[in-house]
Design a protein around this motif. Structure first.
Motif, mmCIF file in Angstrom:
data_model
loop_
_atom_site.group_PDB
_atom_site.id
_atom_site.type_symbol
_atom_site.label_atom_id
_atom_site.label_comp_id
_atom_site.label_asym_id
_atom_site.label_seq_id
_atom_site.Cartn_x
_atom_site.Cartn_y
_atom_site.Cartn_z
ATOM 1 N N LYS A 265 -8.012 4.630 -11.292
ATOM 2 C CA LYS A 265 -7.485 5.855 -11.904
ATOM 3 C C LYS A 265 -6.115 5.609 -12.532
ATOM 4 C CE LYS A 265 -8.099 8.544 -8.256
ATOM 5 N NZ LYS A 265 -8.130 9.778 -7.427
ATOM 6 N N LEU A 266 -5.293 4.792 -11.868
ATOM 7 C CA LEU A 266 -3.987 4.457 -12.433
ATOM 8 C C LEU A 266 -4.143 3.644 -13.713
ATOM 9 C CD1 LEU A 266 -2.136 3.542 -9.120
ATOM 10 C CD2 LEU A 266 -1.532 5.427 -10.650
ATOM 11 N N ALA A 267 -5.070 2.684 -13.690
ATOM 12 C CA ALA A 267 -5.312 1.870 -14.886
ATOM 13 C C ALA A 267 -5.822 2.728 -16.034
ATOM 14 C CB ALA A 267 -6.316 0.763 -14.566
ATOM 15 N N SER A 268 -6.708 3.662 -15.725
ATOM 16 C CA SER A 268 -7.255 4.548 -16.752
ATOM 17 C C SER A 268 -6.149 5.380 -17.393
ATOM 18 C CB SER A 268 -8.314 5.464 -16.134
ATOM 19 O OG SER A 268 -8.847 6.353 -17.088
ATOM 20 N N TYR A 269 -5.239 5.890 -16.564
ATOM 21 C CA TYR A 269 -4.116 6.682 -17.089
ATOM 22 C C TYR A 269 -3.232 5.829 -17.993
ATOM 23 C CZ TYR A 269 0.321 9.178 -17.236
ATOM 24 O OH TYR A 269 1.473 9.790 -17.672
ATOM 25 N N ILE B 156 -2.510 -3.153 -7.408
ATOM 26 C CA ILE B 156 -3.253 -4.377 -7.725
ATOM 27 C C ILE B 156 -2.857 -5.500 -6.776
ATOM 28 C CG2 ILE B 156 -3.560 -6.190 -9.458
ATOM 29 C CD1 ILE B 156 -5.126 -3.640 -10.049
ATOM 30 N N GLU B 157 -1.565 -5.607 -6.485
ATOM 31 C CA GLU B 157 -1.099 -6.657 -5.577
ATOM 32 C C GLU B 157 -1.602 -6.421 -4.150
ATOM 33 O OE1 GLU B 157 3.083 -9.021 -4.516
ATOM 34 O OE2 GLU B 157 3.109 -7.247 -5.829
ATOM 35 N N SER B 158 -1.779 -5.156 -3.782
ATOM 36 C CA SER B 158 -2.231 -4.840 -2.420
ATOM 37 C C SER B 158 -3.692 -5.195 -2.184
ATOM 38 C CB SER B 158 -2.026 -3.347 -2.129
ATOM 39 O OG SER B 158 -3.001 -2.553 -2.801
ATOM 40 N N LEU B 159 -4.486 -5.299 -3.257
ATOM 41 C CA LEU B 159 -5.925 -5.542 -3.102
ATOM 42 C C LEU B 159 -6.212 -6.838 -2.353
ATOM 43 C CD1 LEU B 159 -7.268 -4.409 -6.597
ATOM 44 C CD2 LEU B 159 -7.507 -3.221 -4.410
ATOM 45 N N GLU B 160 -5.366 -7.842 -2.541
ATOM 46 C CA GLU B 160 -5.543 -9.121 -1.835
ATOM 47 C C GLU B 160 -5.574 -8.908 -0.325
ATOM 48 O OE1 GLU B 160 -2.866 -13.133 -0.892
ATOM 49 O OE2 GLU B 160 -2.368 -11.856 -2.619
ATOM 50 N N TYR B 161 -4.718 -8.025 0.164
ATOM 51 C CA TYR B 161 -4.610 -7.790 1.603
ATOM 52 C C TYR B 161 -5.712 -6.854 2.092
ATOM 53 C CZ TYR B 161 -0.189 -9.956 0.532
ATOM 54 O OH TYR B 161 0.756 -10.834 0.084
ATOM 55 N N ASN C 277 0.832 -1.204 0.000
ATOM 56 C CA ASN C 277 0.000 0.000 0.000
ATOM 57 C C ASN C 277 0.868 1.255 0.000
ATOM 58 O OD1 ASN C 277 -2.391 1.629 0.278
ATOM 59 N ND2 ASN C 277 -1.927 1.804 2.456
ATOM 60 N N SER C 278 1.913 1.250 0.816
ATOM 61 C CA SER C 278 2.815 2.409 0.871
ATOM 62 C C SER C 278 3.517 2.613 -0.464
ATOM 63 C CB SER C 278 3.842 2.214 1.987
ATOM 64 O OG SER C 278 3.210 2.148 3.250
ATOM 65 N N LEU C 279 3.952 1.519 -1.092
ATOM 66 C CA LEU C 279 4.633 1.623 -2.382
ATOM 67 C C LEU C 279 3.694 2.142 -3.472
ATOM 68 C CD1 LEU C 279 6.769 -1.640 -2.251
ATOM 69 C CD2 LEU C 279 7.652 0.698 -2.416
ATOM 70 N N THR C 280 2.425 1.784 -3.377
ATOM 71 C CA THR C 280 1.446 2.301 -4.338
ATOM 72 C C THR C 280 1.426 3.823 -4.311
ATOM 73 O OG1 THR C 280 0.051 0.335 -4.059
ATOM 74 C CG2 THR C 280 -0.984 2.295 -5.012
ATOM 75 N N HIS C 281 1.257 4.378 -3.126
ATOM 76 C CA HIS C 281 1.088 5.826 -3.007
ATOM 77 C C HIS C 281 2.409 6.578 -3.155
ATOM 78 C CE1 HIS C 281 -3.155 5.437 -2.051
ATOM 79 N NE2 HIS C 281 -2.829 4.402 -1.303
ATOM 80 N N LEU C 282 3.512 5.968 -2.730
ATOM 81 C CA LEU C 282 4.814 6.611 -2.924
ATOM 82 C C LEU C 282 5.149 6.720 -4.408
ATOM 83 C CD1 LEU C 282 6.841 4.943 -0.043
ATOM 84 C CD2 LEU C 282 6.550 7.408 -0.364
ATOM 85 N N ASP D 236 5.629 7.508 -10.983
ATOM 86 C CA ASP D 236 5.869 6.222 -11.643
ATOM 87 C C ASP D 236 4.557 5.434 -11.572
ATOM 88 O OD1 ASP D 236 6.689 3.768 -12.611
ATOM 89 O OD2 ASP D 236 8.638 3.842 -11.602
ATOM 90 N N PHE D 237 3.645 5.753 -12.484
ATOM 91 C CA PHE D 237 2.280 5.247 -12.385
ATOM 92 C C PHE D 237 2.166 3.760 -12.726
ATOM 93 C CE2 PHE D 237 1.733 9.861 -13.495
ATOM 94 C CZ PHE D 237 1.434 10.248 -12.195
ATOM 95 N N LYS D 238 3.079 3.254 -13.532
ATOM 96 C CA LYS D 238 3.044 1.821 -13.850
ATOM 97 C C LYS D 238 3.376 0.993 -12.612
ATOM 98 C CE LYS D 238 4.404 -1.482 -17.431
ATOM 99 N NZ LYS D 238 4.591 -2.631 -16.529
ATOM 100 N N LYS D 239 4.436 1.380 -11.904
ATOM 101 C CA LYS D 239 4.780 0.670 -10.671
ATOM 102 C C LYS D 239 3.681 0.847 -9.630
ATOM 103 C CE LYS D 239 9.840 0.476 -10.808
ATOM 104 N NZ LYS D 239 11.094 0.890 -10.114
ATOM 105 N N ALA D 240 3.132 2.048 -9.548
ATOM 106 C CA ALA D 240 2.060 2.302 -8.583
ATOM 107 C C ALA D 240 0.876 1.376 -8.848
ATOM 108 C CB ALA D 240 1.618 3.763 -8.655
ATOM 109 N N TYR D 241 0.521 1.221 -10.125
ATOM 110 C CA TYR D 241 -0.582 0.327 -10.490
ATOM 111 C C TYR D 241 -0.270 -1.112 -10.086
ATOM 112 C CZ TYR D 241 -3.467 -2.702 -13.407
ATOM 113 O OH TYR D 241 -4.297 -3.706 -13.840
#
Length: 430
Positions: A379-383, A353-358, A333-338, A344-349
């Motif tokens: 929003k990241l996917a849309s971008y 996505i991986e964080s959703l499981e948790y 979650n932290s890596l998503t927002h950082l 770096d929207f690709k890494k954020a996405y």
């Protein structure tokens, strides 16, 4: 700043009860057949509130609006407002001189002053008096609050409190101590549209909800600082008399850490099913890495923070049994927002996505933060789709639909930006 609650704000489906073990609390009156998911059971305006220090120069100190032209008070050089209406509504003239001479005053003292200014009659005074607790057995807490009480008396010595019902109590240190104790235990973090805390407020009726790490209700805020309590899980309300609960601390954290935070701020030990049946082990090394990463983040050393959280993820991937999976959820979650902050929207996405499981595992099925995490990923996917990234694990529309399923229920009658964003983009359930 100054607003009142009234009885019409409280649903007829619940009632206030009291016992010796937990004090005052709300419970279900009607049967579960009348309590649907998302049912609004409380709508309340703040009795008093204050902006967080870190937001003081970014948001209007009264209406909390961001991304708007602000004017700093020329006298105290502390407060910022977007209009003269907000300036006067916040009763700033009463506090301005005190702020000018005490520019580093703590928010707990300022919030107490707002409480004094808000209390205009005996009925409001009684509601404040009814807040728990009435005493503290913690000597460290007591010593700290006594010091704050002395500082408060000095802070308000030149403040005009003639309009307050509490005017004659502003030098009563015993009374001030007790009020500080009540505010410490009953202050809510007021959140913006991304569920980030931007202020603190007192909500007299909402303060009667008890805590559980398996809550059956959720707290929400709209853009006007109004608080809403909605039922999260009607299947848990099988019998009349079921206590209604919210969570005081973040649910995606280890039991030991949640217990520590509850003990430090609220001075009780949670005995909910999740706490009693927990087998989660704390890893001191990972806790230290998270602490260092968050300190870097606070100081805007974003890449350093990313490096620490990335190390946690790498360790977990290479050795899945090394530490509890909740740490993985926190790091992802932290890596998503950082990575959003670093553009770096690709890494954020990918991290999102991986964080959703948790998120899906540790938050209730229709919890606000889960909906907002879906929204972030959408929003990241849309971008990325707009910029030629067609092969995504989950496309933006599917993510928007999952987000809408939650926010449509929780925010359907509130003025809230996440929900408004979906409406503006014509996102609806299929």
């Amino acid at each position: 700043m100054l607003s009142q609650t009234n009885s019409k704000e409280l649903s007829s489906l619940i009632q206030l009860k009291q016992n010796d073990q937990v004090g005052r609390y709300y419970e279900v009156v009607a049967s579960s057949s009348t309590t649907s998911f998302g049912k609004l059971i409380l709508h309340e305006k703040p009795f008093c509130f204050i902006i967080d220090d870190r937001e003081r120069t970014h948001c209007c100190n009264y209406c909390f609006k961001a991304n708007i032209k602000l004017s700093r008070c020329k006298a105290c050089k502390v407060s910022h407002y977007c209009s003269m209406n907000c300036y006067h509504s916040d009763h700033h003239l009463k506090e301005c001189k005190a702020l000018a001479t005490h520019p580093k005053v703590t928010n707990s003292i300022r919030l107490l002053l707002k409480c004094f200014l808000s209390c205009s009659d005996e009925k409001q005074f009684e509601m404040i008096q009814n807040l728990a607790p009435s005493s503290s057995s913690d000597e460290k807490v007591e010593d700290n609050l006594i010091k704050l009480a002395i500082l408060f008396a000095d802070y308000v010595k030149d403040v005009d409190l003639s309009s307050s019902f509490l005017d004659n109590r502003k030098e009563d240190l015993d009374f001030i101590y007790l009020l500080l104790l009540k505010l410490q235990r009953n202050t809510f973090s007021i959140c913006n549209e991304e569920m980030n805390a931007i202020g603190s407020g007192i909500y007299l009726k909402a303060s009667m909800f008890n805590h559980s790490c398996v809550p059956n209700c959720a707290i929400l805020f709209d853009s006007d600082k109004n608080l809403y309590v909605r039922i999260l899980n009607p299947s848990s309300l099988l019998e009349e008399g079921t206590p209604l609960t919210i969570n005081y601390v973040d649910l995606m954290d280890l039991t030991a850490n949640r217990q520590k935070k509850l003990k430090e701020q609220y001075h009780f030990t949670c005995t909910c099913p999740r706490c009693l049946n927990s087998n989660e082990e704390v890893n001191e090394n990972v806790d230290k890495m998270i602490s260092i990463a968050n300190e870097h983040r606070k100081n805007q050393n974003l890449q350093e923070a990313v490096n620490y959280f990335q190390r946690i993820v790498s360790k977990k991937r290479s050795s899945p049994s090394l530490f509890h999976e909740i740490y993985m959820g926190i790091a992802l979650n932290s890596l998503t927002h950082l990575n959003v902050d670093l553009s770096d929207f690709k890494k954020a996405y990918e991290f999102g996505i991986e964080s959703l499981e948790y998120f899906e595992k540790y938050y209730p099925p229709f919890y606000p933060l889960l909906g907002l995490q879906y929204l972030t990923c959408a929003k990241l996917a849309s971008y990325l789709e707009e910029n030629g990234q067609a092969r995504l694990k989950i496309n933006s529309r599917d993510l928007f639909h999952k987000c809408f399923a939650i926010l449509n229920t929780l925010f359907r009658n509130e003025n809230n930006q996440p929900f408004n964003l979906l409406i503006e983009n014509n996102i609806s359930l299929p």
